[in-house]
Scaffold this motif. Structure first.
Motif, PDB file in Angstrom:
ATOM      1  N   VAL A  32       0.738  -1.345   0.026  1.00  0.00           N
ATOM      2  CA  VAL A  32      -0.006   0.061  -0.003  1.00  0.00           C
ATOM      3  C   VAL A  32       0.863   1.442  -0.148  1.00  0.00           C
ATOM      4  O   VAL A  32       1.884   1.394   0.796  1.00  0.00           O
ATOM      5  CB  VAL A  32      -0.916  -0.105   1.153  1.00  0.00           C
ATOM      6  N   HIS A  33       0.534   2.036  -0.930  1.00  0.00           N
ATOM      7  CA  HIS A  33       1.106   3.481  -1.060  1.00  0.00           C
ATOM      8  C   HIS A  33       0.266   4.440  -0.443  1.00  0.00           C
ATOM      9  O   HIS A  33      -0.911   4.654  -1.079  1.00  0.00           O
ATOM     10  CB  HIS A  33       1.726   3.841  -2.351  1.00  0.00           C
ATOM     11  N   ASP A  34       0.802   5.249   0.496  1.00  0.00           N
ATOM     12  CA  ASP A  34      -0.496   6.297   1.134  1.00  0.00           C
ATOM     13  C   ASP A  34       0.511   7.395   1.876  1.00  0.00           C
ATOM     14  O   ASP A  34       1.473   6.987   2.685  1.00  0.00           O
ATOM     15  CB  ASP A  34      -1.327   5.853   1.990  1.00  0.00           C
ATOM     16  N   GLU A  35       0.217   8.474   1.478  1.00  0.00           N
ATOM     17  CA  GLU A  35       1.080   9.654   2.372  1.00  0.00           C
ATOM     18  C   GLU A  35       2.499   9.332   2.227  1.00  0.00           C
ATOM     19  O   GLU A  35       3.135   9.667   3.149  1.00  0.00           O
ATOM     20  CB  GLU A  35       0.608   9.839   3.741  1.00  0.00           C
ATOM     21  N   CYS A 101      -3.469  -6.814  -4.312  1.00  0.00           N
ATOM     22  CA  CYS A 101      -2.129  -6.966  -4.265  1.00  0.00           C
ATOM     23  C   CYS A 101      -1.266  -5.453  -4.275  1.00  0.00           C
ATOM     24  O   CYS A 101      -0.174  -5.565  -3.764  1.00  0.00           O
ATOM     25  CB  CYS A 101      -1.673  -7.834  -5.367  1.00  0.00           C
ATOM     26  N   ASP A 102      -2.032  -4.548  -4.512  1.00  0.00           N
ATOM     27  CA  ASP A 102      -1.481  -3.118  -4.386  1.00  0.00           C
ATOM     28  C   ASP A 102      -2.594  -2.217  -4.354  1.00  0.00           C
ATOM     29  O   ASP A 102      -3.725  -2.229  -4.751  1.00  0.00           O
ATOM     30  CB  ASP A 102      -0.333  -2.988  -5.545  1.00  0.00           C
ATOM     31  N   LEU A 103      -2.239  -1.347  -3.712  1.00  0.00           N
ATOM     32  CA  LEU A 103      -3.181  -0.097  -3.402  1.00  0.00           C
ATOM     33  C   LEU A 103      -2.441   1.143  -3.518  1.00  0.00           C
ATOM     34  O   LEU A 103      -1.438   1.330  -2.729  1.00  0.00           O
ATOM     35  CB  LEU A 103      -3.991  -0.217  -2.159  1.00  0.00           C
ATOM     36  N   GLU A 104      -2.783   2.099  -4.421  1.00  0.00           N
ATOM     37  CA  GLU A 104      -2.266   3.672  -4.242  1.00  0.00           C
ATOM     38  C   GLU A 104      -3.232   4.374  -3.755  1.00  0.00           C
ATOM     39  O   GLU A 104      -4.274   4.459  -4.800  1.00  0.00           O
ATOM     40  CB  GLU A 104      -1.598   3.801  -5.403  1.00  0.00           C
ATOM     41  N   ILE A 105      -3.071   5.394  -2.864  1.00  0.00           N
ATOM     42  CA  ILE A 105      -4.117   6.423  -2.525  1.00  0.00           C
ATOM     43  C   ILE A 105      -3.790   7.595  -2.701  1.00  0.00           C
ATOM     44  O   ILE A 105      -2.395   8.188  -2.258  1.00  0.00           O
ATOM     45  CB  ILE A 105      -4.430   6.180  -0.850  1.00  0.00           C
TER      46      ILE A 105
END
Length: 106
Positions: A32-35, A101-105
Motif C-alpha cells: 500500500v502506498h499512502d502519504e 495486491c497493491d493499493l495507491e491512495i
C-alpha cells in the motif's frame, strides 16, 4: 455500485474490530502506498490502517468505480479529522485472484 469483494471489504471494514478481515483482503506480497510511505504485507497494512483510523477517525464512501490499465480505480469521499475534510481521493487497486495486491491512495 459493484465492487470486487476484497475492495468492498476495504471500504466497509470498521476499526479496530475488523482489522483481521481487512488484512485478509490483501495478498501476502501486497503493498500500500499512502502519504508518501509504503506498507508491505498484510500485517504491516493492518497496522497502517489501524493507526490511520485512530489518527484521522475517517470514513471513505465510494462514489465511482472504473477500470483503467488492469486496475480498479475508486473515487471516494473521505471524511474525518484532517485538514480539508471532506476530500475526494482516488484509490487505485490491483487485484490478484480474490485479494488486493497493491493499493495507491492519492
Amino acid at each position: 455500485m459493484h465492487l470486487p469483494p476484497p475492495i468492498q471489504t476495504f471500504f466497509t471494514a470498521r476499526a479496530p474490530q475488523d482489522g483481521d478481515a481487512l488484512a485478509a483482503a490483501f495478498s501476502p506480497d501486497a503493498i500500500v502506498h499512502d502519504e508518501a510511505r509504503s506498507h508491505h504485507g498484510p500485517q504491516a497494512i493492518r497496522d497502517w490502517w489501524l493507526a490511520a483510523k485512530a489518527k484521522y477517525r475517517h470514513h471513505a464512501e465510494p462514489m465511482d468505480v472504473a477500470e483503467a490499465g488492469g486496475k480498479t480505480v475508486v473515487q471516494a469521499t473521505v471524511t474525518g479529522d484532517f485538514p480539508g475534510s471532506p476530500a475526494v481521493l482516488t484509490f487505485t487497486f490491483g487485484l490478484k485472484g480474490e485479494r488486493i495486491c497493491d493499493l495507491e491512495i492519492g
